[in-house]
Design a protein around this motif. Structure first.
Motif, mmCIF file in Angstrom:
data_model
loop_
_atom_site.group_PDB
_atom_site.id
_atom_site.type_symbol
_atom_site.label_atom_id
_atom_site.label_comp_id
_atom_site.label_asym_id
_atom_site.label_seq_id
_atom_site.Cartn_x
_atom_site.Cartn_y
_atom_site.Cartn_z
ATOM 1 N N GLY A 93 -2.719 20.496 8.127
ATOM 2 C CA GLY A 93 -1.900 21.067 9.545
ATOM 3 C C GLY A 93 -0.776 20.274 9.874
ATOM 4 O O GLY A 93 -0.152 20.374 11.087
ATOM 5 N N GLY A 94 -0.340 19.363 9.010
ATOM 6 C CA GLY A 94 1.167 18.796 9.436
ATOM 7 C C GLY A 94 0.780 17.090 9.189
ATOM 8 O O GLY A 94 -0.377 16.558 8.570
ATOM 9 N N ALA A 95 1.097 16.186 10.231
ATOM 10 C CA ALA A 95 0.986 14.874 10.173
ATOM 11 C C ALA A 95 -0.207 14.312 10.724
ATOM 12 O O ALA A 95 -0.913 15.001 11.398
ATOM 13 N N ILE A 96 -0.592 13.376 9.989
ATOM 14 C CA ILE A 96 -2.144 12.612 10.385
ATOM 15 C C ILE A 96 -1.815 11.232 10.837
ATOM 16 O O ILE A 96 -1.101 10.510 10.064
ATOM 17 N N ARG A 97 -2.028 10.580 12.026
ATOM 18 C CA ARG A 97 -2.004 9.324 12.259
ATOM 19 C C ARG A 97 -3.277 8.715 12.556
ATOM 20 O O ARG A 97 -4.468 9.236 12.810
ATOM 21 N N MET A 98 -3.606 7.368 11.975
ATOM 22 C CA MET A 98 -4.590 6.939 11.834
ATOM 23 C C MET A 98 -4.679 5.390 12.210
ATOM 24 O O MET A 98 -3.672 4.561 11.921
ATOM 25 N N MET A 99 -5.650 4.659 12.449
ATOM 26 C CA MET A 99 -5.792 3.135 12.763
ATOM 27 C C MET A 99 -6.801 2.756 11.565
ATOM 28 O O MET A 99 -7.961 3.121 11.468
ATOM 29 N N VAL A 100 -6.283 1.700 10.630
ATOM 30 C CA VAL A 100 -7.245 1.344 9.811
ATOM 31 C C VAL A 100 -7.380 -0.125 9.994
ATOM 32 O O VAL A 100 -6.582 -0.818 9.914
ATOM 33 N N GLY A 101 -8.657 -0.472 9.956
ATOM 34 C CA GLY A 101 -9.103 -2.074 10.149
ATOM 35 C C GLY A 101 -9.168 -2.569 8.660
ATOM 36 O O GLY A 101 -10.075 -2.320 7.833
ATOM 37 N N PHE A 102 -8.679 -3.682 8.491
ATOM 38 C CA PHE A 102 -8.866 -4.696 7.208
ATOM 39 C C PHE A 102 -9.340 -6.150 7.646
ATOM 40 O O PHE A 102 -8.971 -6.584 8.669
ATOM 41 N N ALA A 103 -10.372 -6.497 6.816
ATOM 42 C CA ALA A 103 -10.808 -7.831 6.927
ATOM 43 C C ALA A 103 -9.483 -8.789 6.291
ATOM 44 O O ALA A 103 -8.764 -8.243 5.558
ATOM 45 N N PRO A 104 -9.681 -10.035 6.550
ATOM 46 C CA PRO A 104 -8.523 -10.903 5.822
ATOM 47 C C PRO A 104 -8.665 -10.701 4.573
ATOM 48 O O PRO A 104 -7.560 -11.063 3.666
ATOM 49 N N ASP A 105 -9.844 -10.387 3.914
ATOM 50 C CA ASP A 105 -9.849 -10.574 2.382
ATOM 51 C C ASP A 105 -9.579 -9.344 1.748
ATOM 52 O O ASP A 105 -9.758 -8.801 0.620
ATOM 53 N N GLY A 106 -9.051 -8.132 2.674
ATOM 54 C CA GLY A 106 -8.778 -6.709 2.332
ATOM 55 C C GLY A 106 -9.854 -5.766 2.075
ATOM 56 O O GLY A 106 -9.593 -4.706 1.870
ATOM 57 N N TYR A 177 -2.790 0.188 3.468
ATOM 58 C CA TYR A 177 -3.143 -1.036 2.634
ATOM 59 C C TYR A 177 -1.741 -1.721 2.310
ATOM 60 O O TYR A 177 -1.777 -2.940 2.248
ATOM 61 N N GLU A 178 -0.754 -0.967 1.934
ATOM 62 C CA GLU A 178 0.541 -1.461 1.502
ATOM 63 C C GLU A 178 1.215 -2.254 2.709
ATOM 64 O O GLU A 178 1.653 -3.348 2.686
ATOM 65 N N ALA A 179 1.010 -1.947 3.994
ATOM 66 C CA ALA A 179 1.342 -2.654 5.226
ATOM 67 C C ALA A 179 0.532 -3.991 5.251
ATOM 68 O O ALA A 179 1.019 -4.941 5.588
ATOM 69 N N TYR A 180 -0.694 -3.882 5.310
ATOM 70 C CA TYR A 180 -1.563 -5.010 5.271
ATOM 71 C C TYR A 180 -1.146 -6.005 4.347
ATOM 72 O O TYR A 180 -1.200 -7.382 4.595
ATOM 73 N N LYS A 181 -0.873 -5.644 2.969
ATOM 74 C CA LYS A 181 -0.484 -6.701 2.142
ATOM 75 C C LYS A 181 0.880 -7.570 2.564
ATOM 76 O O LYS A 181 0.953 -8.799 2.266
ATOM 77 N N VAL A 182 1.757 -6.717 3.230
ATOM 78 C CA VAL A 182 2.949 -7.495 3.575
ATOM 79 C C VAL A 182 2.653 -8.355 4.829
ATOM 80 O O VAL A 182 2.975 -9.426 4.960
ATOM 81 N N ALA A 183 1.699 -7.842 5.792
ATOM 82 C CA ALA A 183 1.521 -8.582 6.796
ATOM 83 C C ALA A 183 0.696 -9.711 6.667
ATOM 84 O O ALA A 183 1.093 -11.015 7.178
ATOM 85 N N CYS A 184 -0.179 -9.702 5.542
ATOM 86 C CA CYS A 184 -0.999 -11.197 5.345
ATOM 87 C C CYS A 184 -0.285 -12.165 4.346
ATOM 88 O O CYS A 184 -0.800 -12.863 4.112
ATOM 89 N N GLY A 185 0.674 -11.528 3.958
ATOM 90 C CA GLY A 185 1.768 -12.380 2.729
ATOM 91 C C GLY A 185 1.322 -12.288 1.475
ATOM 92 O O GLY A 185 1.798 -12.918 0.569
ATOM 93 N N TYR A 186 0.422 -11.116 1.111
ATOM 94 C CA TYR A 186 0.061 -10.995 -0.255
ATOM 95 C C TYR A 186 1.398 -10.141 -1.089
ATOM 96 O O TYR A 186 1.474 -10.200 -2.243
ATOM 97 N N ALA A 187 2.333 -9.611 -0.348
ATOM 98 C CA ALA A 187 3.477 -8.965 -0.941
ATOM 99 C C ALA A 187 4.539 -9.237 -0.058
ATOM 100 O O ALA A 187 4.588 -9.494 1.201
ATOM 101 N N ASP A 188 5.913 -9.321 -0.511
ATOM 102 C CA ASP A 188 6.948 -9.571 0.098
ATOM 103 C C ASP A 188 7.555 -8.060 0.759
ATOM 104 O O ASP A 188 8.039 -8.240 2.049
ATOM 105 N N LYS A 189 7.337 -7.223 0.190
ATOM 106 C CA LYS A 189 7.685 -5.800 0.557
ATOM 107 C C LYS A 189 6.795 -4.559 0.108
ATOM 108 O O LYS A 189 5.974 -5.127 -0.786
ATOM 109 N N ALA A 190 6.698 -3.655 1.007
ATOM 110 C CA ALA A 190 5.689 -2.538 0.645
ATOM 111 C C ALA A 190 6.193 -1.918 -0.405
ATOM 112 O O ALA A 190 7.527 -1.344 -0.533
#
Length: 213
Positions: A93-106, A177-190
Motif C-alpha cells: 500500500g505504499g510507504a512503511i515506517r517502523m522503529m527497530v531496536g538493536f542491542a549494542p551487539d546487534g 541494520y545498515e544505519a545501526y552499523k554506522v551509528a555504532c561504528g561497525y561501518a563508515d557508511k551504509a
C-alpha cells in the motif's frame, strides 16, 4: 448606500482576509498539535523497542535516498541500545515506517510499525504485537540474518497471502541494520539495501490484480 463595484471588491477583500487569517490560525494550532503528537509517538516507539534508558542522542542518515533516524540510548555512561526509525517504499500500500531496536551487539530487540497502509487482515498483521515477521527476527543477531522470505530462497516467514508486505517489512529492517552499523561504528557508511530504491511496480501491478502474493 448604493452598491458599487468598489464596495463589492472591498467587501470581498475583507471577507477573504478574515477567512485567510482564520485558516492560518487553525493551521498553526493544528500543526503544533500534530507535531506534539508525532513527538510523543516517536518517544513511545523508542521506549517500546529498547531496554530502560536515561538519554538518547539523535543522528540522521540517508540510505537509498530515504531519511533514517538513529536514537542512541544510554544509561549513565553505558550505551544500552539503538532505536532506528527506518522505512521502505515497497509496501503493497505504499510507504512503511517502523522503529527497530538493536542491542549494542546487534541483536534485534523489537520492531514497532509506525505507519503502514497494507491490506486489512493481511499485510496489516505486521503491526500486531506478536506476528510471524517479528518472531522470525526477534532476539537474533542482525548480522546472522539474510533478510529474505522463504518464497525468495531465504529462511524468514511471511504473512499469509501478504508476501509483498512481508518483503517490505524485512526491507525496512535491513535498512535499519545498515544505519545501526554506522551509528555504532561497525561501518563508515551504509551500503544500502538491494532493491530498496526500486519503484513499487511489482506491488502496484499486484494491487491492481487484488492480490498481495
Amino acid at each position: 448606500m448604493k452598491s458599487t463595484l468598489f464596495n463589492m471588491v472591498a467587501v470581498l477583500f475583507t471577507v477573504t482576509l478574515i477567512a485567510s487569517a482564520g485558516v492560518g490560525a487553525v493551521n498553526m494550532i493544528t500543526a503544533d498539535a500534530i507535531a506534539a503528537a508525532n513527538a510523543a509517538a516517536t518517544t513511545e516507539a523508542v521506549a517500546n523497542v529498547l531496554p530502560e534508558f536515561e538519554n538518547t542522542e539523535i543522528s540522521e542518515q540517508t540510505i537509498d535516498d530515504m531519511p533514517i533516524v538513529v536514537y542512541t540510548a544510554t544509561k549513565g555512561d553505558e550505551t544500552v541500545g539503538y532505536a532506528v526509525e527506518s522505512m521502505t517504499k515497497n509496501g503493497f500500500g505504499g510507504a512503511i515506517r517502523m522503529m527497530v531496536g538493536f542491542a549494542p551487539d546487534g541483536k534485534i530487540l523489537n520492531v514497532n510499525v509506525l505507519q503502514q497502509a497494507e491490506t486489512p487482515g493481511l499485510g496489516t498483521k505486521m503491526a500486531d504485537e506478536d506476528n510471524a515477521l517479528l518472531r522470525s527476527i526477534k532476539d537474533k543477531k542482525a548480522w546472522e540474518i539474510e533478510f529474505k522470505v522463504k518464497k525468495d530462497g531465504g529462511e524468514l516467514d511471511a504473512l499469509t497471502a501478504a508476501t509483498i508486505s512481508s518483503r517490505a517489512y524485512y526491507d525496512a529492517v535491513a535498512r535499519a541494520y545498515e544505519a545501526y552499523k554506522v551509528a555504532c561504528g561497525y561501518a563508515d557508511k551504509a551500503d544500502g539495501v538491494s532493491g530498496a530504491t526500486a519503484t513499487n511496480n511489482e506491488g502496484q501491478k499486484t494491487q491492481e490484480g487484488g492480490q498481495n502474493e
